[in-house]
Design a protein around this motif. Structure first.
Motif, PDB file in Angstrom:
ATOM      1  N   ASN A   1      10.267  10.465   0.592  1.00  0.00           N
ATOM      2  CA  ASN A   1       9.301  10.592   1.687  1.00  0.00           C
ATOM      3  C   ASN A   1       8.076   9.694   1.501  1.00  0.00           C
ATOM      4  O   ASN A   1       7.059   9.884   2.155  1.00  0.00           O
ATOM      5  N   VAL A   2       8.163   8.730   0.609  1.00  0.00           N
ATOM      6  CA  VAL A   2       7.040   7.835   0.346  1.00  0.00           C
ATOM      7  C   VAL A   2       6.668   7.060   1.616  1.00  0.00           C
ATOM      8  O   VAL A   2       7.526   6.741   2.449  1.00  0.00           O
ATOM      9  N   PHE A   3       5.370   6.779   1.768  1.00  0.00           N
ATOM     10  CA  PHE A   3       4.873   6.019   2.917  1.00  0.00           C
ATOM     11  C   PHE A   3       4.348   4.678   2.394  1.00  0.00           C
ATOM     12  O   PHE A   3       3.498   4.658   1.495  1.00  0.00           O
ATOM     13  N   VAL A   4       4.867   3.580   2.924  1.00  0.00           N
ATOM     14  CA  VAL A   4       4.537   2.243   2.411  1.00  0.00           C
ATOM     15  C   VAL A   4       4.091   1.333   3.552  1.00  0.00           C
ATOM     16  O   VAL A   4       4.728   1.278   4.604  1.00  0.00           O
ATOM     17  N   ILE A   5       2.987   0.637   3.316  1.00  0.00           N
ATOM     18  CA  ILE A   5       2.522  -0.413   4.233  1.00  0.00           C
ATOM     19  C   ILE A   5       2.634  -1.738   3.498  1.00  0.00           C
ATOM     20  O   ILE A   5       2.165  -1.856   2.352  1.00  0.00           O
ATOM     21  N   THR A   6       3.255  -2.725   4.118  1.00  0.00           N
ATOM     22  CA  THR A   6       3.448  -4.032   3.469  1.00  0.00           C
ATOM     23  C   THR A   6       2.767  -5.124   4.282  1.00  0.00           C
ATOM     24  O   THR A   6       2.921  -5.180   5.506  1.00  0.00           O
TER      25      THR A   6
ATOM     26  N   VAL B   1       0.876  -1.170   0.000  1.00  0.00           N
ATOM     27  CA  VAL B   1       0.000   0.000   0.000  1.00  0.00           C
ATOM     28  C   VAL B   1       0.915   1.222   0.000  1.00  0.00           C
ATOM     29  O   VAL B   1       1.675   1.445   0.949  1.00  0.00           O
ATOM     30  N   ILE B   2       0.869   1.999  -1.080  1.00  0.00           N
ATOM     31  CA  ILE B   2       1.832   3.083  -1.281  1.00  0.00           C
ATOM     32  C   ILE B   2       1.116   4.440  -1.284  1.00  0.00           C
ATOM     33  O   ILE B   2       0.155   4.646  -2.032  1.00  0.00           O
ATOM     34  N   ILE B   3       1.608   5.360  -0.447  1.00  0.00           N
ATOM     35  CA  ILE B   3       1.083   6.726  -0.398  1.00  0.00           C
ATOM     36  C   ILE B   3       2.250   7.661  -0.692  1.00  0.00           C
ATOM     37  O   ILE B   3       3.244   7.689   0.040  1.00  0.00           O
ATOM     38  N   SER B   4       2.107   8.434  -1.780  1.00  0.00           N
ATOM     39  CA  SER B   4       3.235   9.261  -2.233  1.00  0.00           C
ATOM     40  C   SER B   4       2.737  10.586  -2.802  1.00  0.00           C
ATOM     41  O   SER B   4       1.594  10.696  -3.277  1.00  0.00           O
ATOM     42  N   ASN B   5       3.613  11.566  -2.739  1.00  0.00           N
ATOM     43  CA  ASN B   5       3.323  12.850  -3.384  1.00  0.00           C
ATOM     44  C   ASN B   5       3.578  12.816  -4.884  1.00  0.00           C
ATOM     45  O   ASN B   5       3.305  13.792  -5.588  1.00  0.00           O
ATOM     46  N   LYS B   6       4.142  11.699  -5.354  1.00  0.00           N
ATOM     47  CA  LYS B   6       4.413  11.535  -6.782  1.00  0.00           C
ATOM     48  C   LYS B   6       3.781  10.229  -7.278  1.00  0.00           C
ATOM     49  O   LYS B   6       4.474   9.322  -7.755  1.00  0.00           O
ATOM     50  N   PRO B   7       2.459  10.135  -7.192  1.00  0.00           N
ATOM     51  CA  PRO B   7       1.784   8.876  -7.540  1.00  0.00           C
ATOM     52  C   PRO B   7       1.924   8.480  -9.006  1.00  0.00           C
ATOM     53  O   PRO B   7       2.031   7.294  -9.329  1.00  0.00           O
TER      54      PRO B   7
ATOM     55  N   LEU C   1       3.173  -8.176  -5.211  1.00  0.00           N
ATOM     56  CA  LEU C   1       4.461  -8.526  -5.807  1.00  0.00           C
ATOM     57  C   LEU C   1       5.053  -9.757  -5.143  1.00  0.00           C
ATOM     58  O   LEU C   1       4.759 -10.052  -3.975  1.00  0.00           O
ATOM     59  N   GLY C   2       5.908 -10.459  -5.890  1.00  0.00           N
ATOM     60  CA  GLY C   2       6.690 -11.531  -5.312  1.00  0.00           C
ATOM     61  C   GLY C   2       7.848 -10.951  -4.506  1.00  0.00           C
ATOM     62  O   GLY C   2       8.145  -9.759  -4.589  1.00  0.00           O
ATOM     63  N   ASN C   3       8.517 -11.790  -3.741  1.00  0.00           N
ATOM     64  CA  ASN C   3       9.584 -11.309  -2.866  1.00  0.00           C
ATOM     65  C   ASN C   3      10.705 -10.609  -3.632  1.00  0.00           C
ATOM     66  O   ASN C   3      11.240  -9.579  -3.198  1.00  0.00           O
ATOM     67  N   ARG C   4      11.079 -11.173  -4.780  1.00  0.00           N
ATOM     68  CA  ARG C   4      12.177 -10.592  -5.559  1.00  0.00           C
ATOM     69  C   ARG C   4      11.803  -9.216  -6.097  1.00  0.00           C
ATOM     70  O   ARG C   4      12.592  -8.260  -6.020  1.00  0.00           O
ATOM     71  N   ASP C   5      10.580  -9.102  -6.647  1.00  0.00           N
ATOM     72  CA  ASP C   5      10.124  -7.807  -7.153  1.00  0.00           C
ATOM     73  C   ASP C   5       9.948  -6.790  -6.028  1.00  0.00           C
ATOM     74  O   ASP C   5      10.156  -5.589  -6.217  1.00  0.00           O
ATOM     75  N   TYR C   6       9.561  -7.287  -4.853  1.00  0.00           N
ATOM     76  CA  TYR C   6       9.356  -6.400  -3.704  1.00  0.00           C
ATOM     77  C   TYR C   6      10.653  -5.696  -3.316  1.00  0.00           C
ATOM     78  O   TYR C   6      10.674  -4.493  -3.048  1.00  0.00           O
ATOM     79  N   VAL C   7      11.738  -6.434  -3.296  1.00  0.00           N
ATOM     80  CA  VAL C   7      13.040  -5.847  -2.959  1.00  0.00           C
ATOM     81  C   VAL C   7      13.434  -4.799  -4.001  1.00  0.00           C
ATOM     82  O   VAL C   7      13.944  -3.721  -3.675  1.00  0.00           O
ATOM     83  N   LYS C   8      13.159  -5.100  -5.259  1.00  0.00           N
ATOM     84  CA  LYS C   8      13.540  -4.193  -6.348  1.00  0.00           C
ATOM     85  C   LYS C   8      12.717  -2.910  -6.329  1.00  0.00           C
ATOM     86  O   LYS C   8      13.253  -1.815  -6.486  1.00  0.00           O
ATOM     87  N   ILE C   9      11.409  -3.034  -6.111  1.00  0.00           N
ATOM     88  CA  ILE C   9      10.539  -1.855  -6.196  1.00  0.00           C
ATOM     89  C   ILE C   9      10.774  -0.897  -5.034  1.00  0.00           C
ATOM     90  O   ILE C   9      10.615   0.318  -5.168  1.00  0.00           O
ATOM     91  N   LYS C  10      11.161  -1.410  -3.863  1.00  0.00           N
ATOM     92  CA  LYS C  10      11.442  -0.528  -2.727  1.00  0.00           C
ATOM     93  C   LYS C  10      12.550   0.464  -3.077  1.00  0.00           C
ATOM     94  O   LYS C  10      12.463   1.649  -2.747  1.00  0.00           O
ATOM     95  N   LYS C  11      13.570  -0.031  -3.745  1.00  0.00           N
ATOM     96  CA  LYS C  11      14.692   0.831  -4.128  1.00  0.00           C
ATOM     97  C   LYS C  11      14.243   1.864  -5.165  1.00  0.00           C
ATOM     98  O   LYS C  11      14.631   3.042  -5.090  1.00  0.00           O
ATOM     99  N   LEU C  12      13.410   1.444  -6.118  1.00  0.00           N
ATOM    100  CA  LEU C  12      12.983   2.334  -7.196  1.00  0.00           C
ATOM    101  C   LEU C  12      12.094   3.457  -6.694  1.00  0.00           C
ATOM    102  O   LEU C  12      12.255   4.624  -7.077  1.00  0.00           O
ATOM    103  N   ILE C  13      11.137   3.118  -5.820  1.00  0.00           N
ATOM    104  CA  ILE C  13      10.208   4.164  -5.364  1.00  0.00           C
ATOM    105  C   ILE C  13      10.888   5.116  -4.380  1.00  0.00           C
ATOM    106  O   ILE C  13      10.508   6.289  -4.285  1.00  0.00           O
ATOM    107  N   LYS C  14      11.888   4.635  -3.681  1.00  0.00           N
ATOM    108  CA  LYS C  14      12.634   5.527  -2.784  1.00  0.00           C
ATOM    109  C   LYS C  14      13.422   6.557  -3.580  1.00  0.00           C
ATOM    110  O   LYS C  14      13.556   7.723  -3.165  1.00  0.00           O
ATOM    111  N   GLU C  15      13.925   6.160  -4.746  1.00  0.00           N
ATOM    112  CA  GLU C  15      14.655   7.099  -5.606  1.00  0.00           C
ATOM    113  C   GLU C  15      13.725   8.175  -6.148  1.00  0.00           C
ATOM    114  O   GLU C  15      14.118   9.325  -6.319  1.00  0.00           O
ATOM    115  N   VAL C  16      12.458   7.795  -6.418  1.00  0.00           N
ATOM    116  CA  VAL C  16      11.484   8.747  -6.949  1.00  0.00           C
ATOM    117  C   VAL C  16      10.977   9.677  -5.850  1.00  0.00           C
ATOM    118  O   VAL C  16      10.853  10.888  -6.037  1.00  0.00           O
ATOM    119  N   ASP C  17      10.646   9.078  -4.681  1.00  0.00           N
ATOM    120  CA  ASP C  17      10.080   9.864  -3.576  1.00  0.00           C
ATOM    121  C   ASP C  17      10.672   9.379  -2.252  1.00  0.00           C
ATOM    122  O   ASP C  17      10.205   8.396  -1.674  1.00  0.00           O
TER     123      ASP C  17
END
Length: 283
Positions: free
Chosen positions: A264-269, A204-210, A246-262
């Motif tokens: 201050n992103v807020f994520v619930i897993t 669950v992703i809450i971001s200023n750059k959706p 997402l699967g575990n492998r994609d989950y690790v990858k997407i965390k890095k990508l969304i942190k680069e974009v925002d």
């Protein structure tokens, strides 16, 4: 053609998992008269009295149960169950003609129990993951469920307890107690391995750059996405809540990508033990 290849892959995985199961039992359990239930346990005890190879006894038991299941359960039986049964007996037969264990692999019975149980549980998990059954006592449990409304877990427990009790009368109390522990360990290990394969992550992703994060999920990760309209409780501002699986492998990858974009992103897993539908497992 794709469906045909998928079916072949499933059958090969069932055979691989069954061969792993049979090999673990033959190498670690049989030399020390360990039985963690199932047809292998019955075959080991019966062969002790009638002096026939375990492969022959297990094949006779499996064929008997298959015939019984065909008449009492009908279409619940599939080719994968037959494939697993035949692979099990064939693997044991190969081991019997290649290697004869006069002594256990190790002198510690608990080490043999744990090694054999963990490896065999991994094989069973592979079989179950292909929506298949190893047959054997699964058939007994299915019959009990259909005719006396006993759930599968209780049916399997009854079938395996019979083996443990029989091992007491065939061998000794110590062996029976260790076999009982093996039954419990086997059940736990199968569940752990199954959860490890099936587990997914709900984000669950809450971001200023959706919009940018949508692109990451939909284009970069090639996964589905659901967007909810929400209102901030403190600010009153309208927001978009993004939800994806997402699967575990994609989950690790997407965390890095969304942190680069925002940053201050807020994520619930959340952990999702099973996800069925397009892009995941079939229903």
């Amino acid at each position: 053609m794709k469906k045909h290849n998928s079916i072949i892959k499933e059958y090969l995985l069932v055979m691989f998992g069954t061969a792993m199961l049979a090999s673990a039992l033959y190498v670690f359990h049989f030399p020390q008269n360990l039985t963690i239930g199932g047809v292998a346990g019955y075959a080991l005890i019966i062969s002790h009295f009638i002096h026939l190879p375990i492969s022959v006894v297990s094949l006779v038991i499996n064929i008997t149960l298959l015939i019984l299941g065909f008449f009492l359960l009908g279409k619940e039986f599939g080719g994968k169950t037959i494939c697993s049964n035949l692979t099990f007996s064939a693997t044991i037969w190969i081991w019997e003609h290649l290697v004869i264990f006069e002594q256990p692999v190790t002198s510690e019975i608990i080490v043999n129990l744990v090694c054999g149980t963990v490896i065999s549980a991994f094989g069973v998990a592979i079989i179950f993951n292909q929506n298949a059954s190893s047959g054997g006592t699964d058939i007994i449990a299915s019959i009990l469920k259909k005719y006396i409304n006993l759930d599968m877990g209780a049916g399997l427990l009854i079938a395996n307890i019979v083996v443990v009790i029989a091992s007491f009368f065939t061998y000794n109390l110590e062996t029976a107690i260790i076999n009982g522990l093996g039954c419990v360990l086997n059940s736990v290990c199968v569940n752990i391995f199954m959860d490890g394969w099936n587990i997914k992550r709900e984000m669950v992703i809450i971001s200023n750059k959706p919009d940018q994060i949508k692109e990451i999920v939909l284009r970069t990760m090639d996964r589905g996405l659901t967007v909810y309209k929400a209102e901030g409780g403190y600010t009153g501002e309208e927001r978009q809540i993004l939800v994806t699986i997402l699967g575990n492998r994609d989950y690790v990858k997407i965390k890095k990508l969304i942190k680069e974009v925002d940053p201050n992103v807020f994520v619930i897993t959340r952990r999702a033990n099973e996800v069925l539908g397009k892009g995941f497992d079939n229903i």
